[in-house]
Design a protein around this motif. Structure first.
Motif, mmCIF file in Angstrom:
data_model
loop_
_atom_site.group_PDB
_atom_site.id
_atom_site.type_symbol
_atom_site.label_atom_id
_atom_site.label_comp_id
_atom_site.label_asym_id
_atom_site.label_seq_id
_atom_site.Cartn_x
_atom_site.Cartn_y
_atom_site.Cartn_z
ATOM 1 N N GLY A 136 -28.173 52.425 3.418
ATOM 2 C CA GLY A 136 -27.052 51.883 4.180
ATOM 3 C C GLY A 136 -27.445 50.654 4.971
ATOM 4 O O GLY A 136 -26.657 49.701 5.090
ATOM 5 N N ALA A 137 -28.654 50.642 5.504
ATOM 6 C CA ALA A 137 -29.123 49.472 6.243
ATOM 7 C C ALA A 137 -29.234 48.262 5.316
ATOM 8 O O ALA A 137 -28.913 47.136 5.713
ATOM 9 C CB ALA A 137 -30.471 49.770 6.902
ATOM 10 N N LEU A 185 -27.344 47.787 2.659
ATOM 11 C CA LEU A 185 -25.965 47.361 2.405
ATOM 12 C C LEU A 185 -25.391 46.566 3.574
ATOM 13 O O LEU A 185 -24.668 45.584 3.370
ATOM 14 C CB LEU A 185 -25.083 48.562 2.097
ATOM 15 C CG LEU A 185 -25.219 49.132 0.697
ATOM 16 C CD1 LEU A 185 -24.351 50.367 0.530
ATOM 17 C CD2 LEU A 185 -24.875 48.099 -0.348
ATOM 18 N N ILE A 186 -25.710 46.961 4.775
ATOM 19 C CA ILE A 186 -25.228 46.209 5.938
ATOM 20 C C ILE A 186 -25.898 44.836 5.995
ATOM 21 O O ILE A 186 -25.255 43.833 6.328
ATOM 22 C CB ILE A 186 -25.437 47.020 7.233
ATOM 23 C CG1 ILE A 186 -24.461 48.199 7.231
ATOM 24 C CG2 ILE A 186 -25.253 46.163 8.469
ATOM 25 C CD1 ILE A 186 -24.587 49.151 8.358
ATOM 26 N N ALA A 187 -27.174 44.768 5.618
ATOM 27 C CA ALA A 187 -27.852 43.468 5.557
ATOM 28 C C ALA A 187 -27.202 42.579 4.489
ATOM 29 O O ALA A 187 -27.018 41.369 4.707
ATOM 30 C CB ALA A 187 -29.333 43.659 5.267
ATOM 31 N N TRP A 232 -24.085 42.757 3.560
ATOM 32 C CA TRP A 232 -22.793 42.364 4.134
ATOM 33 C C TRP A 232 -22.966 41.153 5.055
ATOM 34 O O TRP A 232 -22.203 40.205 4.998
ATOM 35 C CB TRP A 232 -22.187 43.555 4.876
ATOM 36 C CG TRP A 232 -20.982 43.230 5.697
ATOM 37 C CD1 TRP A 232 -19.777 42.772 5.243
ATOM 38 C CD2 TRP A 232 -20.864 43.334 7.114
ATOM 39 N NE1 TRP A 232 -18.920 42.599 6.295
ATOM 40 C CE2 TRP A 232 -19.570 42.941 7.465
ATOM 41 C CE3 TRP A 232 -21.741 43.730 8.124
ATOM 42 C CZ2 TRP A 232 -19.122 42.921 8.771
ATOM 43 C CZ3 TRP A 232 -21.293 43.722 9.416
ATOM 44 C CH2 TRP A 232 -19.997 43.319 9.732
ATOM 45 N N LEU A 233 -23.993 41.203 5.906
ATOM 46 C CA LEU A 233 -24.252 40.079 6.809
ATOM 47 C C LEU A 233 -24.655 38.824 6.044
ATOM 48 O O LEU A 233 -24.263 37.708 6.414
ATOM 49 C CB LEU A 233 -25.324 40.462 7.830
ATOM 50 C CG LEU A 233 -24.910 41.518 8.863
ATOM 51 C CD1 LEU A 233 -26.104 41.945 9.696
ATOM 52 C CD2 LEU A 233 -23.787 40.998 9.730
ATOM 53 N N TYR A 281 -18.387 36.378 0.811
ATOM 54 C CA TYR A 281 -17.818 37.486 1.578
ATOM 55 C C TYR A 281 -16.679 38.159 0.806
ATOM 56 O O TYR A 281 -16.576 39.386 0.782
ATOM 57 C CB TYR A 281 -17.333 37.006 2.944
ATOM 58 C CG TYR A 281 -16.906 38.127 3.858
ATOM 59 C CD1 TYR A 281 -17.849 38.982 4.407
ATOM 60 C CD2 TYR A 281 -15.566 38.338 4.157
ATOM 61 C CE1 TYR A 281 -17.473 40.017 5.236
ATOM 62 C CE2 TYR A 281 -15.178 39.366 4.984
ATOM 63 C CZ TYR A 281 -16.132 40.208 5.519
ATOM 64 O OH TYR A 281 -15.761 41.235 6.333
ATOM 65 N N THR A 333 -16.688 42.074 -0.270
ATOM 66 C CA THR A 333 -15.623 42.994 0.153
ATOM 67 C C THR A 333 -14.822 43.491 -1.036
ATOM 68 O O THR A 333 -14.281 44.596 -1.003
ATOM 69 C CB THR A 333 -14.693 42.333 1.192
ATOM 70 O OG1 THR A 333 -14.176 41.119 0.656
ATOM 71 C CG2 THR A 333 -15.426 42.083 2.491
ATOM 72 N N MET A 349 -17.127 46.315 -2.349
ATOM 73 C CA MET A 349 -17.200 47.440 -1.415
ATOM 74 C C MET A 349 -15.831 48.023 -1.083
ATOM 75 O O MET A 349 -15.743 49.135 -0.582
ATOM 76 C CB MET A 349 -17.918 47.015 -0.129
ATOM 77 C CG MET A 349 -19.398 46.791 -0.311
ATOM 78 S SD MET A 349 -20.284 48.305 -0.767
ATOM 79 C CE MET A 349 -20.899 47.894 -2.373
ATOM 80 N N TRP A 397 -19.475 54.046 0.659
ATOM 81 C CA TRP A 397 -19.344 54.006 2.119
ATOM 82 C C TRP A 397 -19.069 55.392 2.689
ATOM 83 O O TRP A 397 -19.569 55.739 3.762
ATOM 84 C CB TRP A 397 -18.254 53.030 2.555
ATOM 85 C CG TRP A 397 -18.661 51.601 2.414
ATOM 86 C CD1 TRP A 397 -18.070 50.672 1.625
ATOM 87 C CD2 TRP A 397 -19.745 50.937 3.074
ATOM 88 N NE1 TRP A 397 -18.725 49.466 1.741
ATOM 89 C CE2 TRP A 397 -19.742 49.598 2.627
ATOM 90 C CE3 TRP A 397 -20.709 51.336 3.981
ATOM 91 C CZ2 TRP A 397 -20.679 48.668 3.074
ATOM 92 C CZ3 TRP A 397 -21.633 50.409 4.417
ATOM 93 C CH2 TRP A 397 -21.616 49.099 3.967
ATOM 94 N N THR A 451 -21.325 57.310 5.335
ATOM 95 C CA THR A 451 -20.747 57.862 6.562
ATOM 96 C C THR A 451 -21.108 59.334 6.702
ATOM 97 O O THR A 451 -21.456 59.801 7.792
ATOM 98 C CB THR A 451 -19.214 57.693 6.568
ATOM 99 O OG1 THR A 451 -18.901 56.322 6.357
ATOM 100 C CG2 THR A 451 -18.612 58.160 7.872
#
Length: 157
Positions: free
Chosen positions: A62-63, A65-67, A69-70, A80, A84, A87, A96, A100
């Protein structure tokens, strides 16, 4: 404190072991084999502990995936929109949701460990109950979070 057998008792003598309960170390000394999964009976606390480790590993994904995203955000509107789009697809939403779920299970497992670290809930029945509660609350929390996301219209299929 020694665990050597009584004199004259050869039933537990590692030198004469015929049962395979001992292994010889490189220095020549016998050492008892550790019990493994075939010997231990499964308990809910074992399952909760293994689940806590698995969810911690999943959160590492997940980390990443967040990287990503950024990074997509930093590379501009086209990147972007692509991110999106992926995702926001049903498969992406499933990923996701899984992350979660891992987050809520790991959080509930961490709270369980904090309780144990405080010295409370260490009896067998209480430890089992806390393990069940952490797993159930983790699932309920993740499902409730996604129900709120869908109900508020922030996430659509």
């Amino acid at each position: 404190m020694s665990s050597s057998p009584l004199s004259g008792d050869t039933s537990n003598d590692p030198a004469d072991d015929q049962t395979g309960r001992f292994v010889r170390q490189p220095n020549g000394r016998p050492r008892p084999l550790s019990p493994h999964l075939q010997i231990w009976r499964w308990h809910v606390t074992m399952a909760a502990s293994i689940l806590n480790r698995m969810t911690g590993s999943a959160l590492s994904v997940g980390a990443v995936l967040i990287a990503l995203w950024l990074l997509a955000l930093a590379f501009g509107p086209d990147s972007y929109a692509t991110f999106t789009g992926w995702m926001g697809s049903p498969l992406g939403l499933l990923v996701w949701f899984g992350l979660t779920l891992a987050l809520f299970l790991h959080l509930a497992g961490g709270i369980r460990h904090l309780i144990w670290d405080a010295g409370a809930g260490l009896s067998l029945k209480t430890a089992d109950a806390l393990s069940w509660a952490s797993m159930i609350l983790g699932v309920v929390g993740a499902v409730a979070f996604w129900v709120l996301l869908f109900a508020s219209g922030r996430v659509l299929l």
